[in-house]
Design a protein around this motif. Structure first.
Motif, mmCIF file in Angstrom:
data_model
loop_
_atom_site.group_PDB
_atom_site.id
_atom_site.type_symbol
_atom_site.label_atom_id
_atom_site.label_comp_id
_atom_site.label_asym_id
_atom_site.label_seq_id
_atom_site.Cartn_x
_atom_site.Cartn_y
_atom_site.Cartn_z
ATOM 1 N N LEU A 39 -4.728 40.411 0.440
ATOM 2 C CA LEU A 39 -5.643 41.024 1.398
ATOM 3 C C LEU A 39 -5.064 40.986 2.803
ATOM 4 O O LEU A 39 -4.315 40.070 3.155
ATOM 5 C CB LEU A 39 -6.991 40.317 1.348
ATOM 6 N N ASP B 2 -12.465 32.594 -7.072
ATOM 7 C CA ASP B 2 -12.712 34.028 -6.957
ATOM 8 C C ASP B 2 -13.653 34.245 -5.782
ATOM 9 O O ASP B 2 -14.831 33.950 -5.846
ATOM 10 C CB ASP B 2 -13.334 34.575 -8.248
ATOM 11 N N TYR C 122 -12.981 39.050 -5.267
ATOM 12 C CA TYR C 122 -11.892 40.023 -5.304
ATOM 13 C C TYR C 122 -12.336 41.244 -6.101
ATOM 14 O O TYR C 122 -13.115 41.140 -7.044
ATOM 15 C CB TYR C 122 -10.641 39.403 -5.929
#
Length: 150
Positions: free
Chosen positions: A83, A118, A121
């Motif tokens: 990212l 997580d 995402y």
């Protein structure tokens, strides 16, 4: 088209007109319409355009590539994401994402090889959905590139 109209009107009225155009897309990137001579001329209107987004071209690419992805019919795949933005390294660093049946099953930090959290995402379908929303709401700046294989 309004900018082209201003330039055309300036030319027809005998005003001083300066314009520079993008060599790829053809749109004006700078224009100035002056009344009067030389440095003493009064600027009637003008402007500068940058970060130009031509939505029909982006839409064409989006539809072609989203259709290609749909035809593959795969809801199970792995990919790596990194990212960009003002994010903590824990979130922004490269992660290997494992998607099974359309749901993220596992996230692994690429550098360490360890399981990672997580943080929401996206799946490939989520990314296509975000691009679609951007095209429908005309985000100010939008860039997307696609892998021709997938």
């Amino acid at each position: 088209e309004q900018v082209f109209g201003q330039i055309q009107e300036g030319l027809e009225n005998g005003n001083q007109v300066q314009a520079k155009y993008d060599r790829v897309l053809g749109h004006p990137i700078f224009w100035s319409i002056k009344e009067g001579e030389g440095a003493n001329g009064k600027i009637l209107y003008g402007g500068r355009m940058d970060r130009f987004t031509l939505f029909p071209l982006i839409k064409k690419d989006y539809f072609a590539h989203s259709h290609t992805w749909e035809l593959r019919g795969s809801d199970s795949y792995d990919y790596t994401i990194e990212l960009i933005g003002y994010l903590p390294n824990e979130i922004a660093s490269a992660k290997r994402i494992y998607v099974r049946n359309g749901i993220i099953e596992r996230v692994v930090d690429v550098a360490s090889g360890n399981a990672a959290m997580d943080y929401g995402y996206p799946t490939v379908e989520d990314i296509f959905s975000t691009i679609d929303k951007g095209l429908r709401t005309y985000f100010n700046v939008m860039e997307a590139s696609y892998d021709d294989t997938f």
